[in-house]
Every structure is written in structure tokens, then in C-alpha cells.
Enzyme design. Sequence first.
Site, PDB file in Angstrom:
ATOM      1  N   GLY A 153       2.186   5.856   4.665  1.00  0.00           N
ATOM      2  CA  GLY A 153       2.712   6.825   4.811  1.00  0.00           C
ATOM      3  C   GLY A 153       2.358   8.252   4.666  1.00  0.00           C
ATOM      4  O   GLY A 153       1.103   8.489   4.693  1.00  0.00           O
ATOM      5  N   ASP A 211      -7.893  11.836   7.929  1.00  0.00           N
ATOM      6  CA  ASP A 211      -7.306  10.656   6.957  1.00  0.00           C
ATOM      7  C   ASP A 211      -7.610   9.415   8.011  1.00  0.00           C
ATOM      8  O   ASP A 211      -8.012   8.426   7.481  1.00  0.00           O
ATOM      9  CB  ASP A 211      -5.776  10.697   6.434  1.00  0.00           C
ATOM     10  CG  ASP A 211      -6.123  11.580   5.191  1.00  0.00           C
ATOM     11  OD1 ASP A 211      -6.898  11.743   4.630  1.00  0.00           O
ATOM     12  OD2 ASP A 211      -4.850  11.913   4.931  1.00  0.00           O
ATOM     13  N   ILE A 243      -2.398  12.679  -3.256  1.00  0.00           N
ATOM     14  CA  ILE A 243      -2.431  11.951  -4.630  1.00  0.00           C
ATOM     15  C   ILE A 243      -3.275  10.787  -4.494  1.00  0.00           C
ATOM     16  O   ILE A 243      -3.356   9.858  -5.416  1.00  0.00           O
ATOM     17  CB  ILE A 243      -0.986  11.545  -4.954  1.00  0.00           C
ATOM     18  CG1 ILE A 243      -0.669  11.250  -6.568  1.00  0.00           C
ATOM     19  CG2 ILE A 243      -0.487  10.379  -4.329  1.00  0.00           C
ATOM     20  CD1 ILE A 243       0.702  11.639  -6.736  1.00  0.00           C
ATOM     21  N   LYS A 273      -1.962   4.889  10.344  1.00  0.00           N
ATOM     22  CA  LYS A 273      -1.326   6.106   9.680  1.00  0.00           C
ATOM     23  C   LYS A 273      -0.467   6.818  10.818  1.00  0.00           C
ATOM     24  O   LYS A 273      -1.106   7.669  11.389  1.00  0.00           O
ATOM     25  CB  LYS A 273      -2.241   6.842   8.944  1.00  0.00           C
ATOM     26  CG  LYS A 273      -1.847   8.048   8.073  1.00  0.00           C
ATOM     27  CD  LYS A 273      -2.846   9.007   7.475  1.00  0.00           C
ATOM     28  CE  LYS A 273      -2.204  10.070   6.536  1.00  0.00           C
ATOM     29  NZ  LYS A 273      -1.306   9.716   5.612  1.00  0.00           N
TER      30      LYS A 273
END
Length: 201
Positions: free
Chosen positions: A118, A52, A13, A37
Amino acid sequence: MSGVFVTATGTDIGKTFVTAALIRHLRGIGSLVHAIKPVVTGFDEADWATSDPAVLLQALGHPVDLKEIARISPWRLAAPLSPDMAARREARTIAFAHLIDFCRDTLRKRPGLVLIEGIGGIMVPLDEHRTVLDWMSARRNLVIAAVVVNESERSAASLEETLSSIAPFADCIELVGIPRLADTGSGHPAWGRIAAAIGCG
């Protein structure tokens, strides 16, 4: 030392996009910023350069290699599932106390601002008993600095309509809309509003 936890309503998202863009903005205005992360699922050891954590390291201006990825993301799991399910497939568990200790140690040792990204949504399970919300709550005294709304690619409602719908419930929380942007270095004014909301403007 202060920390900001970046969470979302679900996966894919825009957490990493927002975190990376905020890192670039903060570095651009001279702020000292770090990012971690801790938990990553869907991590491909053969394609780590597009992960990521790699995106965050690029934004930080750090070397992008497996050693640095391991430093900011100690729990890397292969299956693109919730952390509890992904860990179970590898006969592993995410030790909640160790996760909290890792975050607290980072906050204690790193000067400036630490962004903690998160995983998944706020209610995604980390193990049989705890969720991302429990992870966030372990830091105590949480304050919602801002609510960021990312524009969906094929949404039936415009970004402006979505913001107008949410605004009555936001009270005095900063509500920031992010249109579809090509990259995290766009210089969009939204990043400045978010930075100001977390006390770095």
C-alpha cells in the site's frame, strides 16, 4: 492464487523494507512470489533507480528499469504527498475502480503469492471519498496475518517494551518485532515467522 496486502500506520515506516525482505525470504525457500506497489508518490523520474518499486524489483530478481516499474506501479506521482493531493497537483485522479481491477487482474494472472504494498497509512486518502482501508476492504474477507513492529531509530521505548505493550491487544495474531537491520537480506528469523503467518512457512 493468494494475495497479502502490506500496510502500515504511516509513511516511511518500513513497508517497502518489510516487503522486500519477505520477498527475498520467500524466494530463498522456493516460494513463487510476485509484488506490486500500484500507487507511488514522491516518484522522481530522474531518480527512479532508488524508488520503492525499484527496491521491490531488485528483491524479485527482475530487471530494474522504467518499463518494469510502470508494470508494477501504474500510478506514479511526483509530489511526496498523499495520493489524492499528489494527483491533484498533476490534474489527475486515481480511478478507484481501475486500481481494484489492476490488483484483481494481477492476482488472477500471477501464480503463487502476490504481495500488494500500500501507500502511507491505512487511512491515507486515495481520492475525495476513499482511503487505503477502502482499497484493502475491496478484496473482502480480510484476515490479519501478522502485525510487524519495526524498531524506531531514536525511540524512547525499546522494541521489547513496545512489543510487550501491544501484545495484550494482539489476541491470536502473530506479533513480530523487527530490529534495526542494515538491509533486507539479513536472514533474520522474523522473516520466517511472517512467512509462516501468511501460510508460506
